[in-house]
Design a protein around this motif. Structure first.
Motif, mmCIF file in Angstrom:
data_model
loop_
_atom_site.group_PDB
_atom_site.id
_atom_site.type_symbol
_atom_site.label_atom_id
_atom_site.label_comp_id
_atom_site.label_asym_id
_atom_site.label_seq_id
_atom_site.Cartn_x
_atom_site.Cartn_y
_atom_site.Cartn_z
ATOM 1 N N LEU A 452 -31.895 92.848 -25.187
ATOM 2 C CA LEU A 452 -33.177 93.181 -24.574
ATOM 3 C C LEU A 452 -33.146 93.052 -23.054
ATOM 4 C CD1 LEU A 452 -35.620 91.409 -27.076
ATOM 5 C CD2 LEU A 452 -35.089 93.841 -26.932
ATOM 6 N N TYR A 454 -32.523 90.090 -21.429
ATOM 7 C CA TYR A 454 -32.860 88.742 -20.978
ATOM 8 C C TYR A 454 -31.589 87.889 -20.905
ATOM 9 C CZ TYR A 454 -37.659 90.066 -22.254
ATOM 10 O OH TYR A 454 -38.865 90.697 -22.349
ATOM 11 N N ALA A 506 -39.368 93.861 -21.878
ATOM 12 C CA ALA A 506 -37.947 93.621 -21.588
ATOM 13 C C ALA A 506 -37.523 94.365 -20.332
ATOM 14 C CB ALA A 506 -37.093 94.054 -22.773
ATOM 15 N N PRO A 509 -34.150 97.015 -22.104
ATOM 16 C CA PRO A 509 -33.998 96.927 -23.563
ATOM 17 C C PRO A 509 -33.079 98.004 -24.126
ATOM 18 C CG PRO A 509 -36.076 97.983 -23.028
ATOM 19 C CD PRO A 509 -35.450 97.585 -21.719
#
Length: 667
Positions: A452, A454, A506, A509
């Motif tokens: 995503l 992160y 996100a 993503p």
């Protein structure tokens, strides 16, 4: 004595020498010297051997000829000095090491690294506080209010499991077992299982092991000890408590049954003090809830998911055919089974997942409303002492029964509610099986986070021994609107709802995120050349992730239901199915039914009714063509008929029914 002086003597000697030379015979004339050989022709580049043929023992002198080009000479010398014999470095040389690369430190963090990490983390948090015009006291007050909110949402009362003990104690050991038995209070009723030959007068309370093996089952108040010998003559002892003094205890489990003690010499005194209190009736929470309708353990005699059995450190879960069974007396609430279960068939219920998610939502909301920023959730075992004074002000500790009872749906729910990081505080008390399960779940969670866009350390495991004041307060997750979903006892739904919220915000993503083996999300790949659309996989799948078409032979797949249990692949007679661990981050794609394989139907050659797939009938004809029952062409042809037409044709076939019976049916 001669009167000859020095000069006279010198002159005389000189004259004598000349006379002697004159009297010598004349020497023969010397042989004239031979003419010097002709100089060899000077070598050129064309006379030199190819460089690739040169080695350490080759002759390089020709390359020094005047007519050999400078560039070729340098190339030859470079070739020579690149030979291994010229590249042996003295290991005592201070500069012989390769200082261009360094071995990774792994989990090792040096003191200097810790200092700089802590300084950087504090600087980030202070910068964030300065931007929001906030003080350290504000964060402390916000945390205090957030923790107080937990008291307003106590966990629901769950079922309990009862034990009853009369104080019968079996002590397993040698001579020391006799000494300890004599020290026990009168309320306890000791019996000794002697593991070595010892002379004793206490025959009535002693059973010699005498080379037999020990098999222990049961729990507090209901232990059964089987002593088995090679000749088949064994005996059984019943007891309420067991004190195992052997160097290697009989039971080797991550979590021992209640009532079983195998203390070390350092903890023996503490154990002996506890034993008298284990007389009477006791109860503990029933930690689990099992829904067999969601279980993917087995189907049609085929082995499927065994993750809960493999993860249980108490060995409280067994297989009973198509389902599992959990012994509530042995279950000690480790929670690894619920964390490992891909479908949510077995879940933790002390507290329930819905209650834990609601606690997280309320706690994080209270923290923000009180002026707090960058909150971090720290999961830790309730019996693990965590000092609030040592923790950074933005870290909110949340006690749980066991660290292994937390799982990704809870971690992602916390992130969706606005937590800047989720921390898992490990300790020595965590059973190794639970820790392994935790690491497997982390691998899946990290893959989803990275997919995503992160940082993977948004969910971070803190190794055993990590100091509380060494935990970084720096935020990891970006800021976005918090999710508001309520707590659910549906594991997969809670997990995907939280991920859907993270997907919306996100940074980068991916619609499809590859996952590690064993992850509970994925697709199925079908070898269409091998698949006959027999529908065995659809029949076996316990969660209805695979089904058939309605109007023609078709294999359809529902990605949101698949838990990658492997039953379909194990049950496919053609071995045409392979699993692909993958998470579909886009909600619409995840809910979309996919057609894996389809064919035109095979129609009855007599009535035209569709009754199977082309490949299935073709395979059946090929396999049965050599069978004795189908050597008659008419019998083989019946395989291409539907059920009704096949019966009619058999009745009308004199060879199949016998001539007399065939005529009676026709009349």
């Amino acid at each position: 004595m001669s009167d000859e002086n020095f000069l006279g003597r010198w002159a005389r000697l000189k004259r004598e020498t000349k006379t002697a030379d004159a009297e010598k015979p004349e020497a023969e004339p010397a042989t004239p010297p031979e003419a010097p050989p002709a100089a060899p022709p000077e070598l050129t580049d064309a006379d030199m051997p190819p460089l690739e043929t040169l080695g350490f023992d080759s002759d390089y002198s020709g390359f020094f000829s005047a007519k050999v080009s400078e560039s070729l000479r340098k190339s030859a010398l470079r070739k020579l000095f690149h030979q291994p014999e010229f590249n042996v470095i003295d290991p005592l040389n201070d500069y012989c090491g390769d200082y261009t690369t360094f071995a990774p430190l792994g989990n090792l963090i040096t003191a200097d690294m810790k200092y700089h990490l802590q300084r950087t983390a504090r600087a980030q948090l202070e910068s964030l506080m300065e931007t929001n015009a906030m003080t350290h006291d504000t964060l402390l007050a916000a945390r205090q209010q957030a923790l107080a909110s937990l008291q307003q949402h106590p966990q629901a009362v769950t079922d309990s499991v009862a034990y009853q003990s009369q104080g019968r104690v079996l002590i397993i050991g040698g001579a020391e077992a006799l000494e300890i038995a004599a020290q026990l209070p009168e309320t306890l009723k000791p019996h000794i299982l002697l593991t070595e030959a010892v002379n004793t007068e206490l025959k009535q309370v002693v059973t010699p092991l005498a080379g037999r093996s020990i098999d222990i089952s049961g729990y507090l108040g209901a232990f059964s000890i089987s002593l088995n010998s090679e000749d088949g003559k064994g005996s059984i002892l019943q007891t309420d408590l067991i004190l195992d003094l052997q160097l290697t205890p009989t039971l080797q489990r991550g979590i021992q049954p209640p009532g079983y003690f195998a203390p070390s010499p350092e903890t023996l005194a503490t154990t002996l003090a506890e034993l008298p209190d284990l007389i009477g009736e006791f109860s503990k929470p029933r930690y689990f809830h099992y829904n067999p309708s969601l279980c993917a353990h087995s189907s049609s005699g085929l082995k499927g998911c065994t993750r809960c059995i493999d993860a249980c450190p108490a060995e409280a879960i067994i297989s009973i055919g198509t389902k599992i069974e959990v012994n509530p007396q042995l279950c000690q609430g480790g929670g690894a089974c619920a964390a490992a279960c891909p479908s949510g068939a077995i879940r933790y219920q002390y507290p329930s997942p819905a209650h834990s998610v609601d606690q997280l939502r309320v706690m994080l909301r209270t923290y923000r409303e009180a002026g707090g920023i960058a909150p971090k959730i720290l999961f830790h075992r309730s019996e693990m002492a965590v000092s609030l004074d040592a923790l950074p002000a933005n870290i909110l500790p949340l006690p749980v029964e066991e660290l292994g009872s937390t799982s990704p749906e809870l971690w992602f729910a916390a992130l969706s509610f606005g937590a800047s990081q989720v921390l898992l505080y490990d300790e020595d008390a965590t059973p190794e099986l639970s820790r392994q399960t935790l690491q497997q779940q982390l691998a899946t969670a990290h893959a989803q986070l990275q997919g995503l866009g992160y940082a993977s350390d948004a969910i971070q495991w803190l190794a055993v021994g990590t100091p509380a004041d060494g935990i970084s307060p720096a935020p990891v997750m970006p800021t976005f609107p918090s999710s508001t979903q309520g707590g659910m006892n549906d594991k997969r739904l809670q997990w995907t709802v939280a991920l859907d919220h993270l997907y919306q915000h996100a940074p980068q993503p991916s619609a499809e995120i590859p996952l590690p083996q064993g992850a509970p999300f994925g697709l199925l790949n079908i070898n269409k050349d091998a698949c006959t659309l027999c529908m065995a996989c659809a029949t076996i799948c316990p969660l209805k992730a695979i089904d058939g078409g309605t109007n023609k032979p078709q294999l359809r797949f529902h990605p949101d239901r698949c838990v990658q249990c492997g039953l379909c692949a194990n049950g496919c007679p053609e071995k045409a199915i392979t699993l692909q661990p993958l998470y579909l981050a886009d909600h619409a794609q995840r809910r979309m039914t996919r057609t894996l394989h389809e064919e035109e139907p095979f129609c009855c050659i007599r009535c035209g009714k569709p009754f199977g797939s082309q490949s299935a009938i073709k395979m059946m004809l090929g396999k049965l063509a050599s069978h004795p029952m189908f050597q008659d062409p008419r019998a083989l042809k019946r395989l291409e008929m539907c059920d009704n037409c096949r019966v009619v044709d058999v009745v009308q076939d004199p060879d199949a029914m016998g001539d007399t019976m065939s005529r009676s049916f026709r009349h």
